[in-house]
Design a protein around this motif. Structure first.
Motif, PDB file in Angstrom:
ATOM      1  N   ALA A  11       0.640 -12.936  -2.675  1.00 50.01           N
ATOM      2  CA  ALA A  11      -0.592 -12.136  -2.688  1.00 50.01           C
ATOM      3  C   ALA A  11      -0.420 -10.887  -1.833  1.00 50.01           C
ATOM      4  CB  ALA A  11      -1.775 -12.969  -2.197  1.00 50.01           C
ATOM      5  N   ALA A  14       1.518  -8.376  -3.737  1.00 47.65           N
ATOM      6  CA  ALA A  14       0.913  -7.979  -5.011  1.00 47.65           C
ATOM      7  C   ALA A  14      -0.011  -6.779  -4.843  1.00 47.65           C
ATOM      8  CB  ALA A  14       0.151  -9.147  -5.626  1.00 47.65           C
ATOM      9  N   GLN A  15       0.375  -5.870  -3.970  1.00 45.19           N
ATOM     10  CA  GLN A  15      -0.368  -4.640  -3.752  1.00 45.19           C
ATOM     11  C   GLN A  15       0.673  -3.541  -3.550  1.00 45.19           C
ATOM     12  OE1 GLN A  15      -0.865  -2.369  -1.152  1.00 45.19           O
ATOM     13  NE2 GLN A  15      -2.652  -1.427  -2.112  1.00 45.19           N
ATOM     14  N   GLU A  16       0.492  -2.417  -4.202  1.00 49.81           N
ATOM     15  CA  GLU A  16       1.517  -1.376  -4.266  1.00 49.81           C
ATOM     16  C   GLU A  16       1.989  -0.880  -2.892  1.00 49.81           C
ATOM     17  OE1 GLU A  16       2.201   2.968  -6.378  1.00 49.81           O
ATOM     18  OE2 GLU A  16       0.454   1.772  -6.919  1.00 49.81           O
ATOM     19  N   THR A  17       1.079  -0.588  -2.000  1.00 56.64           N
ATOM     20  CA  THR A  17       1.485  -0.066  -0.687  1.00 56.64           C
ATOM     21  C   THR A  17       2.231  -1.122   0.110  1.00 56.64           C
ATOM     22  OG1 THR A  17      -0.382   1.457  -0.646  1.00 56.64           O
ATOM     23  CG2 THR A  17       0.666   0.976   1.468  1.00 56.64           C
ATOM     24  N   ARG A  18       1.710  -2.352   0.108  1.00 57.51           N
ATOM     25  CA  ARG A  18       2.391  -3.415   0.864  1.00 57.51           C
ATOM     26  C   ARG A  18       3.768  -3.710   0.293  1.00 57.51           C
ATOM     27  NH1 ARG A  18      -3.009  -5.327   1.329  1.00 57.51           N
ATOM     28  NH2 ARG A  18      -2.814  -6.772  -0.409  1.00 57.51           N
ATOM     29  N   THR A  48      -4.675   2.965   7.410  1.00 60.17           N
ATOM     30  CA  THR A  48      -4.346   2.230   6.187  1.00 60.17           C
ATOM     31  C   THR A  48      -3.073   1.425   6.375  1.00 60.17           C
ATOM     32  OG1 THR A  48      -5.399   3.952   4.864  1.00 60.17           O
ATOM     33  CG2 THR A  48      -3.875   2.490   3.711  1.00 60.17           C
ATOM     34  N   HIS A  52      -2.253  -2.738   6.141  1.00 59.77           N
ATOM     35  CA  HIS A  52      -1.240  -3.343   5.282  1.00 59.77           C
ATOM     36  C   HIS A  52      -0.187  -4.109   6.098  1.00 59.77           C
ATOM     37  CE1 HIS A  52      -2.903  -1.835   1.631  1.00 59.77           C
ATOM     38  NE2 HIS A  52      -2.793  -0.565   2.011  1.00 59.77           N
ATOM     39  N   GLU A  55      -1.583  -7.453   7.007  1.00 57.34           N
ATOM     40  CA  GLU A  55      -1.541  -8.393   5.884  1.00 57.34           C
ATOM     41  C   GLU A  55      -0.134  -8.954   5.689  1.00 57.34           C
ATOM     42  OE1 GLU A  55      -4.116  -9.570   3.862  1.00 57.34           O
ATOM     43  OE2 GLU A  55      -5.279  -8.668   5.477  1.00 57.34           O
TER      44      GLU A  55
END
Length: 118
Positions: A11, A14-18, A48, A52, A55
């Motif tokens: 998860a 599953a995010q572009e920046t991370r 920001t 990230h 997370e």
């Protein structure tokens, strides 16, 4: 690695920046990168980026260390390997050597922490 840990890690990625941050840290190797350098390289605002990195850290995919005024983040290669093992554990109809051969080829150029990195 248990299923819940894998879901948390996936998860987080599953995010572009991370995903970009994690890939950059993997590329940086065991020394990692300062928060400022990560932000500059990816063009991400400090607030920001902080979100990230938190997370990714919560998911166990990165670790940090402070040197003077700077915070450096590093990919956690052991956690990355555990996630990859989890994903391929039951592959190839009980013949994991097939998956392992592919993984070994894919990871041939990967850097691992040296013994002096503890």
């Amino acid at each position: 690695m248990e299923t819940k840990e894998a879901v948390t890690a996936l998860a987080a990625l599953a995010q572009e920046t991370r995903l970009s941050v994690f890939r950059l840290l993997v590329q940086a190797g065991p020394e990692g990168m300062s928060v400022g350098s990560i932000g500059e390289k990816l063009g991400v605002a400090p607030a920001t980026l902080s979100f990230h990195l938190k997370e990714l850290s919560h998911a166990g995919l990165v670790t940090s260390r402070q040197e003077s005024r700077f915070i450096y983040y590093m990919a956690d290669f052991a956690q990355m390997a555990a996630l990859m093992t989890f994903l391929t554990r039951n592959c190839c109809k009980g013949m994991p050597q097939e998956c392992l051969a592919v993984m070994e080829t894919a990871l041939a150029g990967c850097c691992a922490p040296t013994s002096s990195q503890t």
